[in-house]
Design an enzyme around this catalytic site. Sequence first.
Site, PDB file in Angstrom:
ATOM      1  N   GLU A 186     110.343  99.964 -18.224  1.00 43.54           N
ATOM      2  CA  GLU A 186     108.965  98.902 -18.335  1.00 43.54           C
ATOM      3  C   GLU A 186     109.106  98.373 -19.685  1.00 43.54           C
ATOM      4  O   GLU A 186     108.881  98.883 -20.637  1.00 43.54           O
ATOM      5  CB  GLU A 186     107.755  99.476 -17.792  1.00 43.54           C
ATOM      6  CG  GLU A 186     106.782  98.648 -17.744  1.00 43.54           C
ATOM      7  CD  GLU A 186     105.262  99.286 -17.260  1.00 43.54           C
ATOM      8  OE1 GLU A 186     104.689  98.550 -16.633  1.00 43.54           O
ATOM      9  OE2 GLU A 186     105.479 100.344 -17.472  1.00 43.54           O
ATOM     10  N   ASP A 208      95.838  96.987 -24.125  1.00 35.41           N
ATOM     11  CA  ASP A 208      96.580  97.889 -24.724  1.00 35.41           C
ATOM     12  C   ASP A 208      95.778  98.628 -25.831  1.00 35.41           C
ATOM     13  O   ASP A 208      94.822  97.765 -26.530  1.00 35.41           O
ATOM     14  CB  ASP A 208      97.939  97.366 -25.424  1.00 35.41           C
ATOM     15  CG  ASP A 208      98.831  96.967 -24.143  1.00 35.41           C
ATOM     16  OD1 ASP A 208      99.315  97.724 -23.290  1.00 35.41           O
ATOM     17  OD2 ASP A 208      99.177  95.655 -24.123  1.00 35.41           O
TER      18      ASP A 208
END
Length: 267
Positions: free
Chosen positions: A49, A60
Site C-alpha cells: 500500500e 493519519d
Amino acid sequence: MNRIDARFRALRKAGRKGFVAYICAGDPNLRTTAELTRSFERAGVDVVELGVPFSDPLADGVVNQLAAERALRVGTTLAGVLKMVASLRRSGCGVPIVLYVYYNVLHHYGLKIFVHDAAAAGVDGVLALDLPPEEAGPYEVSMKQAGLHPIYLVAPTTPATRVHKIARHASGFIYYVSREGVTGMQKKQAPAVTAHVATIRKHSKLPVAIGFGISNPSQARKAAQAADAVVVGSAIVNQIAKSGSDRRVTEKVGRFVGAMVKAVKSV
C-alpha cells in the site's frame, strides 16, 4: 485477473493469511520506495500500500504525517508515484499495489486521467480515504471499468446497515479500521475485533484486512486470527524514519517486515 483478486484467491487456496505493508511513497525518496517495494515482495508481502503524500492527511497520525512531509519536501507527486509504479512493473515486480490517497489529490490530477494513468502504470486498487461511497459514483464507475478496485474502510463505529451499503460498493478487499482515531502504533489490539469482522462477513464475501495500530509480530499474529489479512503501516514507516539516511534502510526495514510476515503466515 486483478492482482489483488489473484493473490487472495491463492492465499485462500493455501489456507494462509495475507500481509499488507503500508509505506509513504517518496519517503525518503521514490528510489528507496521502489527498493522497499521489491524487498517487501521478496519477504512475502502480499499487497503493498503506497501512501500518496498530501499536505493535510487528516486520517493519519504523527508518524505518517511526518512521512508525508518528508516526501513532499523532496518533490514527490502523484505523477511521480505512478511513474515509479510503472517502472516497477517493467522490471518484473508482481506484488499487488494499492494507492492510499486523499481525494483532493485525485481531483486536482483529474479523475478520468488518474484512473487511466493508474491502470496503465500497473496499480491494482485505490483507497480514497475521504471519499464515502455515497459520493463515489463517477469514481467507482471509472475505477471498475479500468479493472481497478475501489477499496473502502469500515470502522468499529460503523452500524450494520452502513456496513451493508459499503459492502455493495467495495471490491478487492474491505479494510477494517480496528480502532477509532487516526493511524498510529498501539500497545494493545482494540477489543471486539473478531465480532466486528464477523459482522462484515455477514454482508460481504470479500477478504477482510485489519489495520490501524498493529505494531509488532505478536499483534500481527493475533489480528491474523480474526481476518484474512493484516495491514501494518506506522510501525514500518517509523522504521524508515529511524533509519534516516542510512544506506542500509532497505535491508533494515526488510528484516523488520519479514518478521511481521512470518508471524502472520504462522497462523
